[in-house]
Scaffold this motif. Structure first.
Motif, PDB file in Angstrom:
ATOM      1  N   VAL A 153     -52.513  36.830  -3.619  1.00 35.56           N
ATOM      2  CA  VAL A 153     -52.753  36.066  -4.840  1.00 35.56           C
ATOM      3  C   VAL A 153     -54.044  35.257  -4.725  1.00 35.56           C
ATOM      4  O   VAL A 153     -54.883  35.258  -5.635  1.00 35.56           O
ATOM      5  N   GLY A 154     -54.219  34.567  -3.607  1.00 33.04           N
ATOM      6  CA  GLY A 154     -55.396  33.726  -3.442  1.00 33.04           C
ATOM      7  C   GLY A 154     -56.690  34.511  -3.455  1.00 33.04           C
ATOM      8  O   GLY A 154     -57.647  34.159  -4.159  1.00 33.04           O
ATOM      9  N   VAL A 155     -56.740  35.594  -2.684  1.00 32.04           N
ATOM     10  CA  VAL A 155     -57.967  36.392  -2.621  1.00 32.04           C
ATOM     11  C   VAL A 155     -58.248  37.054  -3.966  1.00 32.04           C
ATOM     12  O   VAL A 155     -59.402  37.141  -4.408  1.00 32.04           O
ATOM     13  N   THR A 156     -57.190  37.508  -4.639  1.00 35.44           N
ATOM     14  CA  THR A 156     -57.389  38.190  -5.922  1.00 35.44           C
ATOM     15  C   THR A 156     -57.965  37.251  -6.973  1.00 35.44           C
ATOM     16  O   THR A 156     -58.991  37.564  -7.610  1.00 35.44           O
ATOM     17  N   VAL A 157     -57.341  36.099  -7.176  1.00 35.10           N
ATOM     18  CA  VAL A 157     -57.831  35.198  -8.223  1.00 35.10           C
ATOM     19  C   VAL A 157     -59.205  34.641  -7.858  1.00 35.10           C
ATOM     20  O   VAL A 157     -60.056  34.441  -8.736  1.00 35.10           O
ATOM     21  N   TRP A 158     -59.443  34.423  -6.568  1.00 32.01           N
ATOM     22  CA  TRP A 158     -60.750  33.889  -6.162  1.00 32.01           C
ATOM     23  C   TRP A 158     -61.851  34.927  -6.393  1.00 32.01           C
ATOM     24  O   TRP A 158     -62.898  34.625  -6.968  1.00 32.01           O
TER      25      TRP A 158
END
Length: 454
Positions: A153-158
């Motif tokens: 989730v973190g890498v995707t949204v970032w």
């Protein structure tokens, strides 16, 4: 727990502090600052590091525990299982340090191993009996699935946010190197839609801005779960924390009792005892002069009689300082009224209690108010004061207010600090609100306990 609110309580923030009017104010709101603040990048770094660390920790824990469980049929199983738990405790120390450095989360070390004897066998028993060891193992198992989710989730949204936000800077790559007009939004055999005109590029950057602004808060929400896991599984248990508090409180009680005994011994030695010794000597001299000079002997006996009255009064004052009889016989209302009558300023006393608390709590409440009224007499330069006592659910509340000069602080070494420690020993709280110029308001909170029925 007793809390010291006197130091800086009610005072304006220091210059340069973010809350100070004269300090440097931030021009951008928090929602716009978040993507470029150091905290957001540290939290993202924590999420990125969690995946490889959790894989390593999960692999170690599952492998070692499985090996230990498989070898339990032999004498090697128990040491291997203990080594697995000890390794998880070591990883826990690393995780606490990582949370402290990247999440600003302070987590105390768990309770140490308790072994009754020295040696390897005793160490194995201590590791296996320790709840902190098994909580560290549980953390090793639970962290991996959560680390995978938070990483994705973190890498995707970032990455989506920043790539779309910077699309106006790099969309030229598509027609020059990819053979298409831009990012393909839709396509089939007959029709294709590319984000290639200025309006579409601007809208794409706007969507990227929304993702970029939301990313720090999404990552922060993810790390909140990590905070809970680190604090709950890698820190000390509530029971261990409570044991440490009780041990500290027991030390305070012992020190306080020893100080009270020394004070009583000093008062007896310097006061009543010295007076009684002098009285015995005077009576001995009067006895010798009884036949030679009856008038002088009578005068000496009369003086000795006055000394007896003074010694009795000192003993009564000393007994009142240990535990006043009026408190035992008539309760807090009468006892506090008696203390207030001896204060240097007029004191209004209001006690609203339907029943009496336990004698120990009642005694602490009495001496708390007594010491606060002594402080008012000596230091406050007040014209009036008030004492209020009431019960709120399972707490006994005391409040002493005076209209003096204020500035009272429960700093270390002061009388108020010692009073706070005494209240702390019984799970009490002391709050001091004393701005310069007054008024001073001291609130004490004690647990409500009643005498056990026999």
């Amino acid at each position: 727990m007793a809390t010291d609110y006197g130091q800086g309580y009610g005072l304006p923030a220091e210059p340069g502090h973010p809350g100070h009017a004269g300090g440097r104010r931030r021009r951008l709101p928090a929602a716009l600052r978040a993507p470029v603040e150091g905290r957001a990048w540290r939290e993202l770094g924590y999420v990125l590091l969690s995946l490889p660390i959790s894989i390593l920790l999960f692999t170690y824990a599952v492998t070692m525990v499985s090996l230990g469980a498989g070898l339990l049929v032999t004498f090697l199983g128990v040491p291997v299982l203990a080594a697995a738990l000890a390794g998880c405790r070591g990883f826990g120390a690393v995780e606490r340090a990582r949370a402290r450095g990247l999440l600003d989360l302070e987590v105390a070390e768990p309770e140490p191993l308790r072994t009754r004897r020295q040696g390897f066998t005793a160490w194995i028993g201590g590791v296996l009996r320790s709840g902190a060891s098994w909580r560290a193992l549980l953390y090793a198992v639970l962290q991996l699935p959560w680390a995978v989710l938070s990483f994705v989730v973190g890498v995707t949204v970032w990455s989506v946010g920043w790539s779309l936000l910077t699309y106006p800077l790099w969309f030229w790559v598509f027609p020059m190197y990819a053979g298409q007009d831009g990012i393909q939004l839709y396509g089939d055999e007959h029709h294709r839609i590319y984000l290639d005109n200025p309006f579409e590029v601007a809208v794409t950057a706007g969507v990227g801005l929304l993702f970029t602004l939301a990313t720090p808060w999404i990552v922060r929400a993810l790390t909140m779960v990590d905070r809970v896991m680190v604090h709950g599984l890698l820190g000390p248990s509530r029971l261990a924390t409570r044991v440490v508090e009780l041990e500290s409180d027991r030390g305070v009680v012992v020190d306080t009792a020893a100080a009270d005994l020394r004070r009583i011994e000093r008062d007896l030695h310097d006061g009543a005892q010295a007076r009684l010794v002098a009285l015995a000597m005077d009576l001995g001299l009067a006895k010798e002069k009884l036949r030679e000079d009856p008038q002088t002997a009578a005068r000496m006996v009369d003086e000795a009689h006055g000394e007896v009255k003074t010694a009795l009064q000192e003993l009564r004052d000393l007994a009142r300082g240990i535990h006043p009889a009026v408190l035992t016989d008539r309760g807090l209302d009468a006892a506090l009224s008696s203390v207030a009558s001896r204060c240097a300023v007029p004191v209004r006393v209001e006690v609203d209690l339907a029943e009496r608390p336990a004698s120990a709590i009642e005694g602490i409440a009495y001496f708390t108010v007594s010491e606060l009224l002594q402080n008012i007499s000596k230091h406050s330069r007040a014209r009036s004061a008030s004492v209020e006592v009431w019960r709120t659910e399972n707490r006994l509340m005391l409040q002493v207010v005076d209209d003096g000069v204020g500035g009272a602080e429960a700093s270390e070494g002061s009388g108020l600090a010692g009073l706070a420690e005494r209240l702390d020993a019984v799970d009490g709280v002391l709050v001091v609100d004393s701005p310069a110029g007054g008024p001073t308001r001291v609130t004490a909170e004690l647990p409500w306990r009643t005498e056990p029925t026999r």
